[in-house]
Design an enzyme around this catalytic site. Sequence first.
Site, PDB file in Angstrom:
ATOM      1  N   SER A 230       0.845  -1.187   0.000  1.00 20.17           N
ATOM      2  CA  SER A 230       0.000   0.000   0.000  1.00 20.17           C
ATOM      3  C   SER A 230       0.886   1.245   0.000  1.00 20.17           C
ATOM      4  O   SER A 230       1.672   1.429  -0.917  1.00 20.17           O
ATOM      5  CB  SER A 230      -0.965  -0.038   1.190  1.00 20.17           C
ATOM      6  OG  SER A 230      -1.970   0.940   1.064  1.00 20.17           O
ATOM      7  N   GLU A 357      -9.112  -5.787  -4.344  1.00 24.32           N
ATOM      8  CA  GLU A 357      -8.452  -4.680  -3.652  1.00 24.32           C
ATOM      9  C   GLU A 357      -9.428  -3.652  -3.077  1.00 24.32           C
ATOM     10  O   GLU A 357      -9.409  -3.330  -1.905  1.00 24.32           O
ATOM     11  CB  GLU A 357      -7.511  -3.940  -4.623  1.00 24.32           C
ATOM     12  CG  GLU A 357      -6.230  -4.639  -4.937  1.00 24.32           C
ATOM     13  CD  GLU A 357      -5.149  -4.431  -3.897  1.00 24.32           C
ATOM     14  OE1 GLU A 357      -5.405  -3.757  -2.882  1.00 24.32           O
ATOM     15  OE2 GLU A 357      -4.049  -4.960  -4.102  1.00 24.32           O
ATOM     16  N   HIS A 452      -7.764  -5.457   0.031  1.00 23.14           N
ATOM     17  CA  HIS A 452      -6.520  -4.718   0.219  1.00 23.14           C
ATOM     18  C   HIS A 452      -5.949  -5.033   1.599  1.00 23.14           C
ATOM     19  O   HIS A 452      -6.662  -4.937   2.594  1.00 23.14           O
ATOM     20  CB  HIS A 452      -6.818  -3.219   0.092  1.00 23.14           C
ATOM     21  CG  HIS A 452      -5.627  -2.327   0.138  1.00 23.14           C
ATOM     22  ND1 HIS A 452      -4.701  -2.281  -0.877  1.00 23.14           N
ATOM     23  CD2 HIS A 452      -5.213  -1.427   1.072  1.00 23.14           C
ATOM     24  CE1 HIS A 452      -3.767  -1.387  -0.568  1.00 23.14           C
ATOM     25  NE2 HIS A 452      -4.053  -0.863   0.601  1.00 23.14           N
TER      26      HIS A 452
END
Length: 537
Positions: A230, A357, A452
Site C-alpha cells: 500500500s 483490492e 486490500h
Amino acid sequence: MKRIAPLAVLLSSLVVVLGMAPATAAGLDRSDVAAQQAKGERVVRVETGALRGRDAHGTWTFDDIPYAAPPVGALRWSPPQPAAAWSGARDATRPGNRAWQAKDNGFGLLPVDLNPGRTPQPMSEDSLDLNVRTPGGTDRPVLVWIHGGSFTGGSGAAYDTTKLAAKGIVVVTINYRLGALGFLADPALDPQGTGGDYGLQDQQAALRWVQRNIASFGGDPHRVTIAGESAGGISVAAHLVAPGSRGLFSAAILESGDASSTVPLAKAREASETFVTKTLGVPNGPDRAASLRALGAKEITDKQDQLTYPIPLGHLNYSQKPWLVSGGSVLPEDPATAIRAGRAARVPVLTGTNKDEMRILGFLVAKSGPVTSASYGDYLDFMGGPAALVHYPLVPGAQPPVALGAALTDGWVGDVRDQALALSRRAPVYAYEFADRAPALPGATFDLGAYHTAELPYLFGVADLPVRLTADQQRLSRQMVDYWANFVRTGNPNGIRTATTWPTLPAAVSFGNGATTIDSTFLADHQWDFWSTQRRP
C-alpha cells in the site's frame, strides 16, 4: 562477481557468529558480554554504540534502534539528522514508539480497531527507529520492509517477521514520519524546494543506515531488497526513481503499490498553505515556521483530516490526507512518468495486487456514509468517471459496496499491471495476484473477498490484522514465504530451481484456494480493454 566486503565489515559479521560484541564496544568488557548471553541476550555494535537484543523463535531481534535524531523542535519538518551515540549497551529488546498519528489503530484509516484488546504502542515524534531480526551467520540477504497505512498510520514494529527470518533472511522494519508531520509542503518550511516528503527522506536515511550497519547483524549490504505494501509499496515505487535512493537496494517488492499516486508540488503547497493558515491558525510572516514547530503534535495530527491532497490515482480520482509529493528535489518527477520513460532503477521487481483490492472501500467509507443503491453512482462517477458508471451499472440484487469495489479494483490493478509492464522493459519483473478468500475483518457487513492488505498475514504476523489462517491458508502462506524469500536471496522467486514455476511478465501467478497457479485470465477478469481506453497520460 560478488564484491568482497571490507575487512571491518567482515569482522563485524564475525561478531554475530561468535555471539559477542568487541571487548571495547561502548565500554563493555568480555565479562559483560558473557553475562548478557547467559540471560538469552546478545550484544552487537553499530556506529552509534552497542545494542542488547533478545532470542526470539530461534532468531535474534534488536528493536528500537535509532537511525536518525528525533525530529523535534527545530528538526521538525527538516531532513533527518544523524542519531546521537550512547554509552553502554542500549536495551534493544522491546519495540519503541510508533510515529505520531491521528489514531492508535495501526492502519490509521479503518472505521474500527481490528484488535481492540491489544495494548496500543505509544506514539511520539521520537520514533525514527528500526527493528532488525536476524538468523545470525554472515552474508545473509536483507529485506527492508516499509509499512503501509495510507501515509498516516502504522509502524514497523506491528509486523512479526519470524516467517521470513526463518528462511535465513535478515529482516528490517522501519518507522518514518507520517501525516502532516511527514508530508506537509508549506513553503515556509521548505525554502530549498525539496517538496517536503520528510517521511520519504526518513526511509532513505534508514536505507543508508542499513548500508553502513547491517553487516553487524550478519546481513549483506550488497543484497538489500526494499519492500512495502500500500503506502509502503507506493514508497518503493518512489525509491525506484528518487535520486537519493539510488544504490541503496538491489531488488524491490511492491505489494498493491501504484507509482502514479503522488500529488504535484504546486497543488501540495496550495493545500498545505490553506491548512496551516485557516486550520492551524498560523499566519504568513517571518515567524510562520517557528510558530508551526511550536505547536503540539496532537494538535496538528488531530486536524490533518482537513489537509486534503487531490490525487489522480492512475485514472481514478481520490482525495487523501498528506501524501507523497512530486516535483521537488527529493522526488523530482512523478514516479509513473519516470517508470514509463525507462528512468527507474534497473533491478528485479516482484509486484502484484489483490483480486478484490477496492472492496475494502465500502468498509472504509462507512465513516462518511455507506455505499448504497442511491450513493453507488455518486461514488463511481467521482472516482471512475461517467464512462465507468455506464460500463458498470448496478444490476438488480447486487450489493452496492461489492459492485463498487469490483469496478474500482479493475481500474486500480490495471494501473499496477501497466507499471509492471513498463518496468519489465529494463529488468525482470515477476507479477502475482493474491486471490485467496482471506479471513473476514471484524465489523464487515459484506464479503470482502481478497481485500486490500489481505495478503499480509500470509507473509507476516500483523498486530493490526489479528486473523487466523486455516490449514489450507497456512500451506499457501508457506508457499508465498518461500517465493518471497527466494526473491530476496536471488532476485528470482524461483530461486535456483531448474524448473520455473513463476515466469516473468507478461505471465503471472495467482495465489488462491490454498494453491499457486499460473494466471491466464487476469486481463479479462479485470476489464483491461475498457480501462485501457480510460487511462490518463
